[in-house]
Design a protein around this motif. Structure first.
Motif, PDB file in Angstrom:
ATOM      1  N   ILE A   9       0.863  -1.175   0.000  1.00 48.47           N
ATOM      2  CA  ILE A   9       0.000   0.000   0.000  1.00 48.47           C
ATOM      3  C   ILE A   9       0.899   1.225   0.000  1.00 48.47           C
ATOM      4  O   ILE A   9       1.841   1.310   0.791  1.00 48.47           O
ATOM      5  CB  ILE A   9      -0.913   0.026   1.245  1.00 48.47           C
ATOM      6  CG1 ILE A   9      -1.836  -1.185   1.245  1.00 48.47           C
ATOM      7  CG2 ILE A   9      -1.710   1.333   1.302  1.00 48.47           C
ATOM      8  CD1 ILE A   9      -2.612  -1.368   2.530  1.00 48.47           C
ATOM      9  N   GLY A  10       0.626   2.153  -0.888  1.00 46.73           N
ATOM     10  CA  GLY A  10       1.371   3.404  -0.934  1.00 46.73           C
ATOM     11  C   GLY A  10       0.527   4.524  -0.356  1.00 46.73           C
ATOM     12  O   GLY A  10      -0.682   4.570  -0.571  1.00 46.73           O
ATOM     13  N   ILE A  11       1.159   5.393   0.390  1.00 42.18           N
ATOM     14  CA  ILE A  11       0.480   6.567   0.925  1.00 42.18           C
ATOM     15  C   ILE A  11       1.289   7.787   0.519  1.00 42.18           C
ATOM     16  O   ILE A  11       2.469   7.907   0.861  1.00 42.18           O
ATOM     17  CB  ILE A  11       0.331   6.500   2.459  1.00 42.18           C
ATOM     18  CG1 ILE A  11      -0.493   5.278   2.860  1.00 42.18           C
ATOM     19  CG2 ILE A  11      -0.315   7.794   2.987  1.00 42.18           C
ATOM     20  CD1 ILE A  11      -0.645   5.084   4.351  1.00 42.18           C
ATOM     21  N   ILE A  12       0.645   8.681  -0.232  1.00 44.03           N
ATOM     22  CA  ILE A  12       1.293   9.912  -0.666  1.00 44.03           C
ATOM     23  C   ILE A  12       0.902  11.002   0.318  1.00 44.03           C
ATOM     24  O   ILE A  12      -0.275  11.335   0.451  1.00 44.03           O
ATOM     25  CB  ILE A  12       0.844  10.323  -2.085  1.00 44.03           C
ATOM     26  CG1 ILE A  12       0.942   9.157  -3.062  1.00 44.03           C
ATOM     27  CG2 ILE A  12       1.637  11.533  -2.563  1.00 44.03           C
ATOM     28  CD1 ILE A  12       2.319   8.581  -3.216  1.00 44.03           C
ATOM     29  N   GLY A  13       1.875  11.523   1.016  1.00 45.65           N
ATOM     30  CA  GLY A  13       1.632  12.519   2.050  1.00 45.65           C
ATOM     31  C   GLY A  13       1.753  11.880   3.414  1.00 45.65           C
ATOM     32  O   GLY A  13       0.981  10.995   3.761  1.00 45.65           O
ATOM     33  N   SER A  14       2.736  12.287   4.177  1.00 51.07           N
ATOM     34  CA  SER A  14       2.939  11.692   5.504  1.00 51.07           C
ATOM     35  C   SER A  14       2.702  12.712   6.607  1.00 51.07           C
ATOM     36  O   SER A  14       3.313  12.648   7.662  1.00 51.07           O
ATOM     37  CB  SER A  14       4.340  11.082   5.616  1.00 51.07           C
ATOM     38  OG  SER A  14       5.325  12.056   5.409  1.00 51.07           O
TER      39      SER A  14
END
Length: 130
Positions: A9-14
């Motif tokens: 799973i990729g999450i853009i924005g941390s």
């Protein structure tokens, strides 16, 4: 242990939303690998490290900071990137600035995370009104 969504799973924005989403996924046993991508690489690394330290008390998940190229093979990419509202800024102005963020982010996600062999344009028979 079985993962609810086995895979990357990729999450853009941390920022607040992205890091909270990643933490919730680890704690809920969603995904076997999570990659945090952020314009601020140090922030992504710090958030990934914080969540990594919670893993011994949760579910085994590989979590790391990465770049768009690291989204290859992701089953899901969640975009939480955006900008905060400035004092005196209207909601429409905020929307315009966030639209600019999405115009920059989405093509990069599609470049690296899209499964090229599974994409096909809709045919007329499926897009015709009934």
């Amino acid at each position: 242990m079985t993962h609810l969504a086995n895979g990357k799973i990729g999450i853009i924005g941390s920022g607040f939303v992205g890091s909270a989403a990643a933490y919730a996924m680890v704690m809920s046993n969603v995904g076997s690998e999570i990659v945090l991508v952020d314009l601020n690489r140090q922030r992504a690394e710090a958030e990934a490290n914080d969540i990594f330290h919670a893993i011994p008390f949760a579910n085994p998940t590989d979590i790391s900071a990465g770049d768009y190229v690291d989204l290859a093979g992701a089953k899901v990419v969640i975009i939480t990137a955006g900008v905060n509202q400035k004092p005196g800024e209207t909601r429409l102005q905020l929307l315009e600035r966030n639209a600019a963020v999405f115009r920059a982010v989405v093509p990069r996600v599609l470049e690296h995370a899209r499964k090229r062999d599974s994409l096909s344009p809709p045919t007329r028979s499926t897009s015709r009104p009934i």
